[in-house]
Each structure stands twice: as C-alpha cells, then as structure tokens.
Motif scaffolding. Sequence first.
Motif, PDB file in Angstrom:
ATOM      1  N   ASP A 196       0.826  -1.213   0.000  1.00 46.30           N
ATOM      2  CA  ASP A 196       0.000   0.000   0.000  1.00 46.30           C
ATOM      3  C   ASP A 196       0.858   1.259   0.000  1.00 46.30           C
ATOM      4  OD1 ASP A 196      -2.241  -1.596   0.045  1.00 46.30           O
ATOM      5  OD2 ASP A 196      -2.592  -1.386   2.201  1.00 46.30           O
ATOM      6  N   ASP A 231      -1.516  -6.479  -7.728  1.00 52.92           N
ATOM      7  CA  ASP A 231      -2.873  -6.284  -7.211  1.00 52.92           C
ATOM      8  C   ASP A 231      -3.514  -7.612  -6.816  1.00 52.92           C
ATOM      9  OD1 ASP A 231      -2.563  -3.586  -7.642  1.00 52.92           O
ATOM     10  OD2 ASP A 231      -3.575  -3.593  -9.575  1.00 52.92           O
ATOM     11  N   ARG A 271      -2.078  -8.468  -3.462  1.00 46.88           N
ATOM     12  CA  ARG A 271      -2.646  -7.647  -2.387  1.00 46.88           C
ATOM     13  C   ARG A 271      -4.038  -8.133  -1.991  1.00 46.88           C
ATOM     14  NH1 ARG A 271      -4.391  -5.931   1.337  1.00 46.88           N
ATOM     15  NH2 ARG A 271      -4.385  -3.832   2.249  1.00 46.88           N
ATOM     16  N   GLY A 293      -2.919   7.362   3.527  1.00 47.97           N
ATOM     17  CA  GLY A 293      -2.547   6.382   4.537  1.00 47.97           C
ATOM     18  C   GLY A 293      -1.710   6.930   5.663  1.00 47.97           C
ATOM     19  N   ARG A 295       2.317   1.355  -3.975  1.00 47.76           N
ATOM     20  CA  ARG A 295       1.500   1.069  -5.172  1.00 47.76           C
ATOM     21  C   ARG A 295       1.180   2.317  -5.972  1.00 47.76           C
ATOM     22  NH1 ARG A 295      -0.789   0.855  -9.135  1.00 47.76           N
ATOM     23  NH2 ARG A 295      -2.395  -0.591  -9.893  1.00 47.76           N
TER      24      ARG A 295
END
Length: 356
Positions: free
Chosen positions: A142, A204, A207, A319, A145
């Motif tokens: 995260d 992806d 993840r 984040g 990416r």
Amino acid sequence: MRSIGEMGRASGLGVSALRFYDRAGVLVPARVDPATGYRWYAPEQLDEARLLARLRQAGMPLVDVRLVLAGWSAGDTGVVPRLLDGHLRRLERELADARGALSAVRARLGAEEPSMNTATTTAATTAARLTLPAADLAAALDAVRFAVSADPELPVLAGVLFDVDGADLHLVATDRFRMAVARTAATGHDGDRAAATVPTPLVDAMRALLADDAPVRLTIGADGVELETQGRRVAGQVVGEEFPDHRRLTRLPEGRRLTVDVPALRRALHAQDGDVCVLVLTDTVEVADDRAAASGPAGGSTGDRVGVNPGYLLDALAGAGEEMVLEYLGPKAPLVLVHPDVEDVFSLLMPVALDA
C-alpha cells in the motif's frame, strides 16, 4: 463565458497553464472580476486556447507562439506557415543532435557493461523463499502502489520491485516523477541478494489475498513469483527488464526537516484546481493561494517556495496519520516524505519548475 476551470477542461490546458499564459500576455481572459479575481473567457477564445495547447505540445517557444496566434487571429496566411516550418526544422536538428548524444551514451554504457551490472538491480538467479506476516506485506504494498508507472513506453517501471537483501524485503515503485520505497523484515532467506519486478496486475492480485495477519510464503525466482497464504495461491511471470537501482537513486544528502500537518495540507491540496501548486516552506508546510503564488509566499511570510503536482502529493499523503516529515534539499531536488514513526517507508517527489 467560460470560467478558467471550464476553459481548462475544454481546451486541454491546465488551470495553472491558463494563469501563466494570462500573466505572460499570451491568452488574456476576456474579463476578470474586479472583486474576486476570477477569470472569464469568451466563446471565441476556445479555438485560440486549443491552438495554443497544440503549439506548446509541439514544443514551440513562447515567443513564436505569440507570433503564430497573432498571425492566425489577423488572418495572415504568410507568416504562420513560415513559423511552423522553421520550428519543424529546428526540431529535426535537435532530434539529430539527441540521436548522436544517445548513441554516444549507448556506446559508453556498452563498454562499461560489466561494471554497471554491479550497480543495477538484476533479476533473481536463484529462488529466494521468504516468510512474513500478511499485514506487513500489505502495508508495504500500500505504501508504494501509487507510484507505479502507467506509461506503456516504459514497461520496466510498470510494476513493483521486490528486492531481497538478507533479512530485508524492499518494495520499490517509480514513474520517474515520484518514487516510493518500503522495507519490511522477512525470514527464511540468508543467501545472495535477489530481485524481480512484479507486474502491476500480479501485484494487485497478491494484495487481494492479504486480508489478515496470517503468515505469507513468498518465492521470488528468475522466471516468476509465487505468493501463498491460508491455502490460497497466486503466481505469475516477472518483468524481463532490469529495474533502476533504487539504492543509488535514494542516496540523498540530509535536508531540512519540516513537520507536516497532514489533515490541513490535504484540505489545502483538495482546494487546488490545477496541475501545479506552490508549497511555502517556513517552519511549516503551507499551500500558497493563487495571488500569493504569483507575488510571493502566502500571508507575506518568507520561506522557500517549491512547485508540486497536488495530485501526486495527495497520493504520497494517503494512509498517513496526523503528521509526516518533509525533507527539503533544495528547489530542484526531490522532496522526501517520511512517516515519522516508520522511517523505512518513504517517498520522493520531483518538484515542478515554477518558471515553466
């Protein structure tokens, strides 16, 4: 009449570009509200703005753009073709010069290939098998990416580098304008350094499997990667080209460290309607408004001013908690954004030249 935002969307010119061309006297709005400073453009200015966008896309100098627009609006059928032909000849000369310079670079790189290979990130020659918590790998993915390239001309950057060095797994992504790096600890590998670039769709898919804190078994080989957790597995091929050496790109001198109020900066960036904004760096990090960007730092304060893409900066703040640390090295050096409590996770953002 079109607002500056509507004009930008219809013409293909960004809002910041329209402001610049107004200040430069190239495309002056038909009306500026004396109370608010809002710019309004007449319907007939749309064709002129679209032509301006095409000329700048072709790399025509601003001094020639002025003459082309003046000749076109005046119906002069003689000067405009001569200006276009002259610019095309100049581009052809520059392309020939660039080809010669790149040929010399290729020849030099070819001569130094053995020593260069020690500095670049090479694909794994033997399989590296790691074990780490799913939550740690998810957080690292995260954190990087957002910086993966979507440029089809650069497939080597269309993924995330998985770089295993001892007990550390580094994840790296870059689209040339920004770079994100995250490090997480892993067990199970004590051999030589191994690295492979995992393409975006596979990243992806990996993840999507990392839903809890179950252990993850990760295998990185010369031909492909495999991730397995809780009986579920995803595997695929790696990118066949070498990723740039992130260790060399992130070897930067220490800069001035500023604490960033993340919620306040986010609000200020969301209020920006262009593709460039100005940060004012004093003891804090603030976003200058339109008039301050043109005349000086916000609120009359003194400080360093640096241009950034607001969307890119928002990606880097995603984040983050209440605070981050911004390291400022200079107006042409990358901005370094560091999580204060996790310094193994950071991103670099290239500035935008304010005189462009």
